[in-house]
Design a protein around this motif. Structure first.
Motif, PDB file in Angstrom:
ATOM      1  N   THR A 236      41.249  49.765  46.282  1.00 65.95           N
ATOM      2  CA  THR A 236      39.989  48.474  44.686  1.00 65.95           C
ATOM      3  C   THR A 236      40.710  47.475  43.879  1.00 65.95           C
ATOM      4  N   GLU A 237      40.596  46.170  44.452  1.00 62.28           N
ATOM      5  CA  GLU A 237      41.130  45.333  43.551  1.00 62.28           C
ATOM      6  C   GLU A 237      39.892  44.882  42.266  1.00 62.28           C
ATOM      7  N   ILE A 238      40.503  44.845  40.881  1.00 62.21           N
ATOM      8  CA  ILE A 238      39.917  45.161  39.954  1.00 62.21           C
ATOM      9  C   ILE A 238      40.071  43.647  39.629  1.00 62.21           C
ATOM     10  N   GLY A 239      38.555  43.081  39.467  1.00 59.56           N
ATOM     11  CA  GLY A 239      38.807  41.289  38.047  1.00 59.56           C
ATOM     12  C   GLY A 239      38.551  41.374  37.150  1.00 59.56           C
ATOM     13  N   TYR A 240      39.886  40.564  36.853  1.00 59.90           N
ATOM     14  CA  TYR A 240      39.560  40.280  34.937  1.00 59.90           C
ATOM     15  C   TYR A 240      39.129  39.348  35.248  1.00 59.90           C
ATOM     16  N   LEU A 241      39.568  38.530  36.333  1.00 58.82           N
ATOM     17  CA  LEU A 241      39.138  37.110  36.162  1.00 58.82           C
ATOM     18  C   LEU A 241      40.541  36.463  36.229  1.00 58.82           C
ATOM     19  N   ILE A 242      41.287  36.681  36.120  1.00 57.47           N
ATOM     20  CA  ILE A 242      42.638  36.151  36.000  1.00 57.47           C
ATOM     21  C   ILE A 242      43.318  35.539  37.403  1.00 57.47           C
ATOM     22  N   LYS A 243      43.564  34.447  37.821  1.00 59.17           N
ATOM     23  CA  LYS A 243      44.154  34.272  39.275  1.00 59.17           C
ATOM     24  C   LYS A 243      44.990  35.073  39.961  1.00 59.17           C
ATOM     25  N   LYS A 244      45.079  34.703  41.133  1.00 61.92           N
ATOM     26  CA  LYS A 244      46.339  35.982  41.632  1.00 61.92           C
ATOM     27  C   LYS A 244      47.626  35.452  41.532  1.00 61.92           C
ATOM     28  N   ALA A 245      48.100  34.031  41.235  1.00 66.77           N
ATOM     29  CA  ALA A 245      49.541  32.902  41.039  1.00 66.77           C
ATOM     30  C   ALA A 245      50.326  34.265  39.671  1.00 66.77           C
ATOM     31  N   ALA A 246      49.124  33.841  38.633  1.00 75.72           N
ATOM     32  CA  ALA A 246      49.255  34.412  37.138  1.00 75.72           C
ATOM     33  C   ALA A 246      49.738  35.525  37.603  1.00 75.72           C
ATOM     34  N   LEU A 247      48.427  36.563  37.774  1.00 75.53           N
ATOM     35  CA  LEU A 247      48.820  38.149  38.121  1.00 75.53           C
ATOM     36  C   LEU A 247      50.516  38.621  38.898  1.00 75.53           C
ATOM     37  N   ASN A 248      50.748  37.745  39.526  1.00 74.33           N
ATOM     38  CA  ASN A 248      52.291  37.830  40.133  1.00 74.33           C
ATOM     39  C   ASN A 248      53.332  37.125  39.611  1.00 74.33           C
ATOM     40  N   SER A 249      53.261  36.114  38.499  1.00 73.88           N
ATOM     41  CA  SER A 249      54.678  35.251  37.931  1.00 73.88           C
ATOM     42  C   SER A 249      54.501  36.305  36.996  1.00 73.88           C
ATOM     43  N   GLY A 250      53.543  36.789  36.303  1.00 73.11           N
ATOM     44  CA  GLY A 250      53.676  37.872  35.377  1.00 73.11           C
ATOM     45  C   GLY A 250      53.185  37.581  33.615  1.00 73.11           C
ATOM     46  N   LYS A 251      52.454  35.965  34.110  1.00 77.27           N
ATOM     47  CA  LYS A 251      52.640  34.748  32.590  1.00 77.27           C
ATOM     48  C   LYS A 251      50.910  34.338  32.398  1.00 77.27           C
ATOM     49  N   PHE A 252      50.373  35.390  31.796  1.00 71.97           N
ATOM     50  CA  PHE A 252      48.892  35.406  32.040  1.00 71.97           C
ATOM     51  C   PHE A 252      47.978  34.916  31.160  1.00 71.97           C
ATOM     52  N   GLY A 253      49.434  35.220  29.638  1.00 72.63           N
ATOM     53  CA  GLY A 253      48.181  34.715  28.513  1.00 72.63           C
ATOM     54  C   GLY A 253      47.595  34.365  28.485  1.00 72.63           C
ATOM     55  N   LYS A 254      47.281  32.879  28.797  1.00 74.29           N
ATOM     56  CA  LYS A 254      46.679  32.458  28.460  1.00 74.29           C
ATOM     57  C   LYS A 254      45.930  32.018  29.667  1.00 74.29           C
ATOM     58  N   SER A 255      45.784  32.957  30.385  1.00 75.56           N
ATOM     59  CA  SER A 255      44.630  32.676  31.521  1.00 75.56           C
ATOM     60  C   SER A 255      43.321  33.626  30.606  1.00 75.56           C
ATOM     61  N   GLU A 256      42.490  33.193  31.786  1.00 78.42           N
ATOM     62  CA  GLU A 256      40.938  33.597  31.488  1.00 78.42           C
ATOM     63  C   GLU A 256      40.495  35.154  31.907  1.00 78.42           C
ATOM     64  N   LEU A 257      40.201  35.606  30.960  1.00 72.63           N
ATOM     65  CA  LEU A 257      39.943  36.672  30.584  1.00 72.63           C
ATOM     66  C   LEU A 257      38.838  37.353  30.637  1.00 72.63           C
ATOM     67  N   SER A 258      38.210  38.506  31.339  1.00 70.80           N
ATOM     68  CA  SER A 258      36.656  38.827  31.051  1.00 70.80           C
ATOM     69  C   SER A 258      36.640  39.885  30.008  1.00 70.80           C
ATOM     70  N   ILE A 259      37.865  40.653  29.966  1.00 63.25           N
ATOM     71  CA  ILE A 259      38.125  42.180  29.269  1.00 63.25           C
ATOM     72  C   ILE A 259      38.158  40.839  27.497  1.00 63.25           C
ATOM     73  N   GLN A 260      38.447  39.642  26.779  1.00 59.88           N
ATOM     74  CA  GLN A 260      38.987  39.706  25.991  1.00 59.88           C
ATOM     75  C   GLN A 260      38.336  40.427  24.505  1.00 59.88           C
ATOM     76  N   SER A 261      37.538  40.384  24.817  1.00 55.74           N
ATOM     77  CA  SER A 261      36.466  41.652  23.547  1.00 55.74           C
ATOM     78  C   SER A 261      37.695  42.324  23.385  1.00 55.74           C
ATOM     79  N   LEU A 262      37.139  43.450  24.554  1.00 58.45           N
ATOM     80  CA  LEU A 262      38.107  45.024  24.380  1.00 58.45           C
ATOM     81  C   LEU A 262      39.575  44.782  24.038  1.00 58.45           C
ATOM     82  N   VAL A 263      39.793  43.158  24.246  1.00 50.96           N
ATOM     83  CA  VAL A 263      41.513  43.337  23.992  1.00 50.96           C
ATOM     84  C   VAL A 263      41.735  43.287  22.710  1.00 50.96           C
TER      85      VAL A 263
END
Length: 437
Positions: A236-263
């Motif tokens: 199951t692929e779980i989408g939080y709006l983070i792009k694949k390349a950002a997830l792969n790099s591990g650098k997604f601190g400034k990426s779009e995030l659909s659970i920003q409120s929760l974090v």
């Protein structure tokens, strides 16, 4: 008004008389105000003021004739503007701050909605829909018109199981239009391609989601968007709006995030809720189902991956607010290949996974704050007169100054008396009552 005039009866406003001019005119009263869509919602209201010449002066014969014609006028207006709308979306209202949405498993293919066509990039690189027939091959914008099979069945089983297990009812929003005719998980230009009926179906779907969100009264909530993919990984692929390349790099601190409120509410690191122990993926893996991102597979690597679409973008907390959204893409191995038995088992377990995630992150959030939305630029806040004392929150303790003179909480038991940082734990009695009055 146009229908009245076409039937031989004068009306205002209408094409013949767009405004009252110097004539007396009643614009609509309290009923039209509170039961119509003036303040949003999906219910409209119209006030009709019939003239005395028809109601009284013309006698029963004219009144009867007018009433018969009026039934036809209303029927025509209803048929054009409302009859189809109730078929476009199925909505089961809930009583908690959780929404299930199913955009891609509708079966209706109305003749009055054309099949969606590929688009074509204009000179500015923007896709226009439908595209020109002579569009160059490298300028064609593809459209997805195949549905996500069995996602309705999964969502319905999850819904029923959730209600049965918890006694709580999520909101369920299902698009009934086939994806080849309208896709509510795309921008409206691609989704409806300029067709009036498809536009109405698109807007109806998203307005109903907004209506469900409004029942949360400004408190935190979660939307889960049910999808299907055939990437042959049984995951199951779980989408939080983070792009694949950002997830792969591990650098997604400034990426779009659909659970920003929760974090933000949890004062946590993104990793914790994207692929860490507190993530939805972790719950899938614990239940015996592969998921990405998760502690086992923090990123897709070379695998295909859907990060989340339009629904997750506009209804989640990417752009602020307290409403989160997550897209879940279930594999074909579970949706189709394994048959009804596996699908049913998965759906039952999925209801438990979602409840655990909801219980941990959203169920209590609606109890923490009482919020009454206003309509002016004035806010009243009452911080010190709450009555809840949850067992899972320890009583606040005095702090202790460290060597830099900064208070640390809770303080050490052996803190020197002159280093103790006091804490106030008594409430401000009756300030709630004062503020409410």
């Amino acid at each position: 008004g146009a229908l009245f005039e076409a039937a031989g009866y004068k009306a205002v406003p209408s094409p013949r008389q767009p405004s009252p001019g110097t004539d007396l005119y009643f614009r609509g009263g309290y009923t039209t105000q509170v039961h119509g869509s003036r303040d949003r919602g999906v219910i409209d209201a119209i006030q009709m003021e019939f003239p005395g010449e028809i109601r009284i002066d013309g006698g029963e014969g004219l009144r009867q004739q007018f009433s018969t014609k009026l039934a036809e006028i209303i029927s025509d207006y209803y048929h054009t503007n409302y009859q189809n709308a109730i078929d476009y979306v199925e909505y089961k209202p809930g009583n908690i701050n959780l929404i299930f949405s199913v955009p891609h498993n509708g079966n209706l293919k109305p003749d009055y909605m054309p099949t969606r066509q590929p688009g074509c990039e204009n000179t500015k690189g923007v896709c226009e829909f439908p595209g020109k027939k002579n569009c160059k091959k490298n300028k064609i914008c593809k459209v997805a018109i195949l549905g996500d099979a069995q996602t309705q069945a999964i969502a319905r089983t999850v819904f029923d199981t959730f209600v049965k297990n918890t006694g709580k009812t999520p909101h369920l929003v299902i698009n009934n239009i086939h994806r080849s005719k309208m896709d509510p998980n795309r921008h409206i230009e691609d989704a409806a391609q300029g067709n009036d009926e498809a536009i109405e179906a698109f807007n109806t779907y998203h307005i109903i989601i907004e209506q469900a969100k409004n029942t949360f009264n400004g408190k935190p909530g979660l939307l889960i968007d049910f999808h299907g993919q055939a990437h042959k990984k049984n995951s199951t692929e779980i989408g939080y709006l983070i792009k694949k390349a950002a997830l792969n790099s591990g650098k997604f601190g400034k990426s779009e995030l659909s659970i920003q409120s929760l974090v933000r509410r949890k004062n946590a690191k993104r990793n914790d809720y994207v692929f860490g122990d507190k993530s939805l993926g972790a719950l899938f893996e614990t239940a015996g189902y592969k998921a990405v991102p998760s502690p086992r597979q923090p990123s897709p690597g070379t695998d295909l991956y859907f990060r989340g679409g339009y629904t997750t973008q506009v209804h989640g907390s990417r752009d602020g607010g307290v409403m989160d959204a997550i897209q879940m893409e279930f594999p074909g191995e579970i949706r189709i290949d394994g048959g009804e038995g596996l699908r049913q088992q998965f759906s039952t377990n999925l209801a438990e996974i979602i409840f655990d995630y909801y219980h941990e992150n959203y169920e209590y959030a609606i109890k923490y704050v009482d919020y009454i939305p206003g309509n002016i630029n004035l806010i009243f806040s009452v911080p010190h007169n709450g009555n809840l004392k949850p067992d899972y929150m320890p009583t606040r303790q005095p702090g202790c100054e460290n060597t830099k003179g900064v208070c640390e909480f809770p303080g050490k038991k052996n803190c020197k008396k002159n280093k103790i940082c006091k804490v106030a734990i008594l409430g401000d009695a009756q300030t709630q009552a004062i503020a409410r009055t």
